[in-house]
Structure formats: C-alpha cells, structure tokens
Design an enzyme around this catalytic site. Structure first.
Site, PDB file in Angstrom:
ATOM      1  N   ASN A   1      20.359  78.722 101.483  1.00  0.00           N
ATOM      2  CA  ASN A   1      21.180  77.569 100.802  1.00  0.00           C
ATOM      3  C   ASN A   1      21.731  77.252 102.551  1.00  0.00           C
ATOM      4  OD1 ASN A   1      22.569  75.622  99.750  1.00  0.00           O
ATOM      5  ND2 ASN A   1      24.415  76.930  99.213  1.00  0.00           N
TER       6      ASN A   1
ATOM      7  N   THR B   1      17.449  74.927 104.576  1.00  0.00           N
ATOM      8  CA  THR B   1      16.309  75.400 103.878  1.00  0.00           C
ATOM      9  C   THR B   1      14.949  75.248 104.642  1.00  0.00           C
ATOM     10  OG1 THR B   1      17.422  74.588 101.718  1.00  0.00           O
ATOM     11  CG2 THR B   1      15.010  74.790 101.520  1.00  0.00           C
TER      12      THR B   1
ATOM     13  N   ARG C   1      13.829  81.476  92.481  1.00  0.00           N
ATOM     14  CA  ARG C   1      15.043  80.975  92.818  1.00  0.00           C
ATOM     15  C   ARG C   1      15.971  82.263  92.560  1.00  0.00           C
ATOM     16  NH1 ARG C   1      18.153  77.151  95.267  1.00  0.00           N
ATOM     17  NH2 ARG C   1      19.407  76.131  93.993  1.00  0.00           N
TER      18      ARG C   1
ATOM     19  N   GLY D   1      16.982  70.417 103.318  1.00  0.00           N
ATOM     20  CA  GLY D   1      17.904  69.346 103.567  1.00  0.00           C
ATOM     21  C   GLY D   1      18.795  69.219 102.060  1.00  0.00           C
TER      22      GLY D   1
ATOM     23  N   SER E   1      18.512  73.318  91.757  1.00  0.00           N
ATOM     24  CA  SER E   1      18.123  73.016  93.080  1.00  0.00           C
ATOM     25  C   SER E   1      17.516  71.701  93.521  1.00  0.00           C
ATOM     26  CB  SER E   1      16.919  73.993  93.452  1.00  0.00           C
ATOM     27  OG  SER E   1      16.479  73.869  94.738  1.00  0.00           O
TER      28      SER E   1
HETATM   29  N1  GLY Z   1      20.071  75.386  98.476  1.00  0.00           N
HETATM   30  C1  GLY Z   1      19.712  73.933  98.527  1.00  0.00           C
HETATM   31  C2  GLY Z   1      18.979  73.578  97.333  1.00  0.00           C
HETATM   32  O1  GLY Z   1      18.169  74.317  96.590  1.00  0.00           O
HETATM   33  O2  GLY Z   1      18.889  72.463  96.545  1.00  0.00           O
END
Ligand code: GLY
Length: 575
Positions: A405, A385, A109, A477, A456
C-alpha cells in the site's frame, strides 16, 4: 520432473527457432521520437529495480519461463526494493500462457483478519483514526504475496522453489549495494521508519540512512526467505515465521493470528476483457477496480475521434478526463470484493452502457462531480505499489503488480523477520463518505469484514493485437494506476506510439472526487488555459502520475520501457 525437463527442452528449441527467424525482420521503431524502447530478442524483464530484473532475466537464460522469471523477480524485489517489493503485502498476477493460449489471473490480495470488523478504525468520537489505520499493527491485512508467487510457480512455472528463491536469499544475506534510488527511498521515509524499532533495525544504521555505495544486508529477511525456500508455503504461513508474526501482533495490538495466516487463500479469477478498435484488452477483475474501469473508459472513448483532436490537445484531454470522471464515479458506487457482494462488472464493461455514458459528455464544458461529502484528502503519504512485466521467447507473458500500500507499508517491521507489514486495510472504506488515503470515496461494498479483500486499483494489463500478445503493462500509484494504465495503452493503440513514448508522454488524472484535474509537466500553457476556460479545476505540474514498466512484443522482438521519471527502473534483456 520429466514434465519440467520436457518443457525446458521445448523452451530452448522455441528460443532458437525464433532467434533465426528474427534476423529476417527488424523491429519497427520510430527513431524520431525522443522516447525510445530498449530492444532484445531473448525474453525480457522490465521492473523498478536493476538487480531483481536481472535475476528474472537470468532465470530466462537458464531456460525458465516467464512465470519462473516473474516469481524470482517478485521475491528479489522484496530484498532490493523494500518500499513496495514485499513478502508482507499482496497483489495480482496476470499470465498469458502461449500453450494452451489462455490467460490466468491470480488474486493474492491481502485478506482482512478473522477478527476484523466494520468499525475497527473509528475512534470514540466516530472519526477515522488514521494512525491506527495507516501506521499500526492493526493496519495489516493477512499477506498474500508468498502464497501467490508460489501458486504461480507451482501451477505455471517450470523450475523449483529453490531455483527461483535462492537469488533472493543471496541478495538478503550477502547484501546489496546502496544505490542512489535505494538511498533516497529509505531517506525519504526515515522519520517514519524511526518510529518503529523493527523498521529502524532493518533499514537504518544507528538511526541514519545507509550511506551511498555501502553494502546493505538483511539477515532476518534472508532467514525468512530461506524458510520459504526450504519449506514452501508452510515456511511462511506456518512454523516459526507465522508464530513470530502472530506473537508480534498480540504484543502490539494487531489481530493477524496464526490461524489467519494458515487459512490465507489464493484465488484464480476470470480476468476482465474488452476491445478497443480491434485490440483486445485483458486486465484485473474485482477485487481490483482497475481492469473494469480501464475498459469502461476505453469503451467511452472509442466513440470519439481522438486522432483528429490530437494527442494531449485541450479537446483530447477534456474528453479523456470526462470519461475518467464517469469511471471513477462508478468505482465509488459499485466496487468491492465480489466474494462478499455482487459487483456489476458485466454492465460496466458493456458497449451499450458506454454509449449512454458517452452521450452525457459535453464537448465544450467540464461537468462538476455530484455533490458528496468529502473528508480530508491525505496526499502527503507517498504511495508505492510496484509493477513488473516479463516475456519469454516461447510467447508467455506476465504482468504483475504487488504492494504494501504506502511506500514501506505501515513502516512496521516484525522483529526477527526483516519483513515490512502492509497497511492494506486502509484500502477498505473505514467510514461512509470519508475518502481513503487516495482521496477515493467508496461504498458499503468495500466496508471492512473478516476474510474480505480490500478494493484495489492495481491493474496488471495485457493488450492483444490480432490475437497475439502485444503489450504488457501496469503501474503503481493507488488511484492513479487506473488512469495511468489506460493512457499508456491508449497512447500506443490510438497514436501508434512506441512503448517508451506511450509510457513517457505527459499524463493527466481526474478521479471524480476530489474535483481536481491533475496535469503532469509537459502540457502547454495554451492547453492549460483552454482547459481552465472549459471549467476544469486544473492542478499543474503534480508529481509523476504512476510509473509503468512495459514490454511490447513485435515479431519475436521484445521492446521494453521503464518510466524514467523515477530513479532505478531497469530493462533486463536489452541487447
Ligand atoms: N494499495 C493500492 C491499491 O491496491 O489500489
């Protein structure tokens, strides 16, 4: 080298033994269902785009394992699926290793840059500056994708960086055909891409969407991929690529520095684990909220007789939705980066806790969410995503979800790199009580802090049956990911749906706040009326909720399904 050759030899042997035994037993597929999986016997890659999935499958054919194939697919998608495939974003990879029969979770991440701070997105009036949060150099976290994919390859793959990266380099430099899917993805974001000179240069031809059937070349991106191919991790996080990124940041008000890039770190974490009627679920731990809440919802639902209610009946949807509300309320209160503040994962995963929460559900009436200040729900930005699943004949399985994102992230391409910047900083809580772009309310556990990872919802998930991998899945999503993955595996586990039916059946979504029950098309009017009578604030026929890419494993067969409700998905390895 000797170890790599030995594992290649073992892989090839295992493949031929499996191929012989498969002749004995054909896969069981319910051909009466209108959704059917594709079938293969030599490994499989299911992803959002054909060329990248086929590259992964070719790696399997050459004797690479599922991790090699996943890494090759991940790098290739950065070229072929620019709206979400990426070098400039981050994600999570969940791996099942057949030998020594364990699961590994790789957290790559994005991290907040060293100069990030809590109030960095508030304007002078104290309101969230959404332009700065979503569409500026300041929107980007330090990218983790390159480090994450290389970490997976070095530790769990069998091939070299050059072998898995060269196909992506070729795609970028020689070009790819502009398919309808690519044309419409770029076309739908054209106005926003036009606002950044780097993005216009990378994705538009004289300000227009590349035409259908033309060849789309990405020379700058190709050079970055070559740099990674030749120098590994330092080919991205140090040297000219890092310098180019940090200089563009300085010139444009961003704060990601060369030191931030050099210091980016991948973290291996223990995945979250749960069970549901004899199946074992392994999924994403914090800083994802996904796995924890998928298991929490399943724990709550395990105590109801869902089969008697009937799939997607009003009673069924009501109980599923009430479980969703509980889980998303918990998400709002508790979730964040576990390296910065404690997250009560153990309690949220416990069956006792689920029993208490289950008892709160009224079987007849929708419960209103707690009163809480809600800001604007910005649903106008599409979120993209992406997920792919890979399985090989040696029994290794990979579920990978990664992202920029939004679709095309911040819509900013760093000049000279062809690389889109993520806008993942928007996944932090920018201001208490103000929902993020997905309408999610979050707590101080997810406020911005230097070096922290934004919360996330990405949920690469594996389900095990009788101790063996049975289903690999995941979805894009944003907030929809958690409910999408949960319903997909619930469909398969509870209603014995084949993997394509599990992915293709109409889904529903409620995230506690805002108080809206979103229904995909395919729920009958009669059912909708009953849900309304129970007090659910229904919003019908919303756009597709999530988009799974899944593989089901059955006696050596690979059954693949890509959700067909968005263009371009591909099952590679079908025979
Ligand atoms: N950017 C969407 C998530 O990581 O939930």
């Amino acid at each position: 080298m000797i170890l790599r050759l030995l594992s290649l030899f073992l892989l090839i042997n295992a493949a031929s033994t499996l191929a012989q035994s498969q002749v004995e037993q054909m896969p069981i597929i319910d051909y009466q269902n209108r959704f059917l999986p594709q079938v293969g016997s030599q490994g499989m890659v299911v992803g959002p785009e054909k060329l990248a999935a086929e590259i992964g499958q070719e790696i399997l054919r050459q004797g690479g394992n599922a991790v090699d194939a996943a890494v090759a697919t991940g790098f290739a998608l950065a070229v072929t699926y620019p709206q979400a495939g990426n070098l400039g974003g981050g994600g999570f990879m969940l791996i099942h290793l057949a030998e020594p029969n364990k699961q590994v979770f790789i957290d790559y991440r994005e991290m907040a840059p060293g100069r990030a701070h809590r109030d960095m997105y508030l304007d002078e009036a104290g309101a969230v500056d959404r332009q700065s949060l979503y569409f500026s150099y300041l929107s980007a976290g330090v990218p983790g994708t390159v480090a994450g994919l290389l970490h997976a390859l070095e530790n769990y793959g069998t091939l070299t960086v050059r072998q898995v990266l060269q196909p992506a380099v070729d795609l970028a430099l020689k070009g790819i055909p502009v398919t309808y899917a690519l044309h419409s993805a770029i076309g739908s974001r054209k106005e926003r891409l036009l606002q950044d000179p780097g993005a216009s240069m990378a994705y538009l031809i004289e300000g227009e969407t590349p035409s259908l059937g033309s060849t789309f070349v990405q020379p700058d991106l190709g050079r970055v991929l070559q740099s990674i191919r030749d120098n590994g991790r330092s080919g991205f996080y140090e040297g000219w690529v890092a310098k180019t990124i940090s200089e563009a940041m300085q010139d444009n008000g961003g704060i990601v520095s060369e030191a931030d890039l050099k210091n980016y770190r991948v973290v291996e974490r223990e995945p979250v684990r749960g069970s549901y009627h004899g199946y074992d679920i392994v999924s994403a731990p914090p800083p994802s909220s996904g796995g924890t809440h998928i298991i929490e919802m399943l724990n709550i639902l395990e105590g109801f007789d869902l089969v008697s209610m009937g799939h997607n009946s009003a009673a069924y949807i009501h109980h599923v939705v009430e479980a969703m509300k509980i889980a998303y309320a918990d998400r709002a209160a508790h979730m964040g980066d576990p390296d910065f503040s404690p997250v009560p994962v153990k309690q949220l995963l416990s069956k006792d806790y689920a029993a208490v929460r289950r008892s709160e559900i009224n079987p007849q009436r929708a419960r209103a969410p707690m009163e809480i200040q809600a800001g604007d729900f910005d649903d106008s930005e599409s979120t993209d995503t992406t997920h792919f699943s890979v399985a090989d004949t040696a029994g290794n399985v990979v579920a990978n979800t990664y992202t920029l994102n939004f679709s095309f992230g911040s819509h900013i391409v760093v000049p000279g790199t062809g690389m889109l910047l993520n806008n993942e900083m928007a996944d932090f809580m920018s201001k208490p009580g103000t929902p993020n772009a997905f309408g999610l309310i979050e707590s101080q556990a997810n406020e911005v802090s230097a070096g922290k990872r934004p919360l996330s919802s990405m949920s690469p998930t594996l389900v095990f049956k009788e101790g063996r991998p049975w289903l690999a899945t995941g979805s894009p999503g944003g907030s929809l990911i958690i409910s999408t993955v949960m319903q997909t595996i619930l469909n398969a586990m509870t209603f014995d749906m084949n993997v394509a039916a599990a992915a293709g059946s109409a889904r529903v979504h409620h995230q506690w706040m805002p108080d809206t029950l979103r229904l995909e098309s395919g729920i009958s009017k009669d059912t909708v009326d009953k849900l309304k009578a129970m007090g659910h604030p229904v919003e019908e026929n919303v756009r597709t909720l999530g988009r799974t890419q899944s593989i089901m494993l059955q006696d050596g067969w690979f059954l693949g399904a890509t959700d067909t409700r968005r263009p371009g998905g591909w099952v590679a390895g079908a025979q």
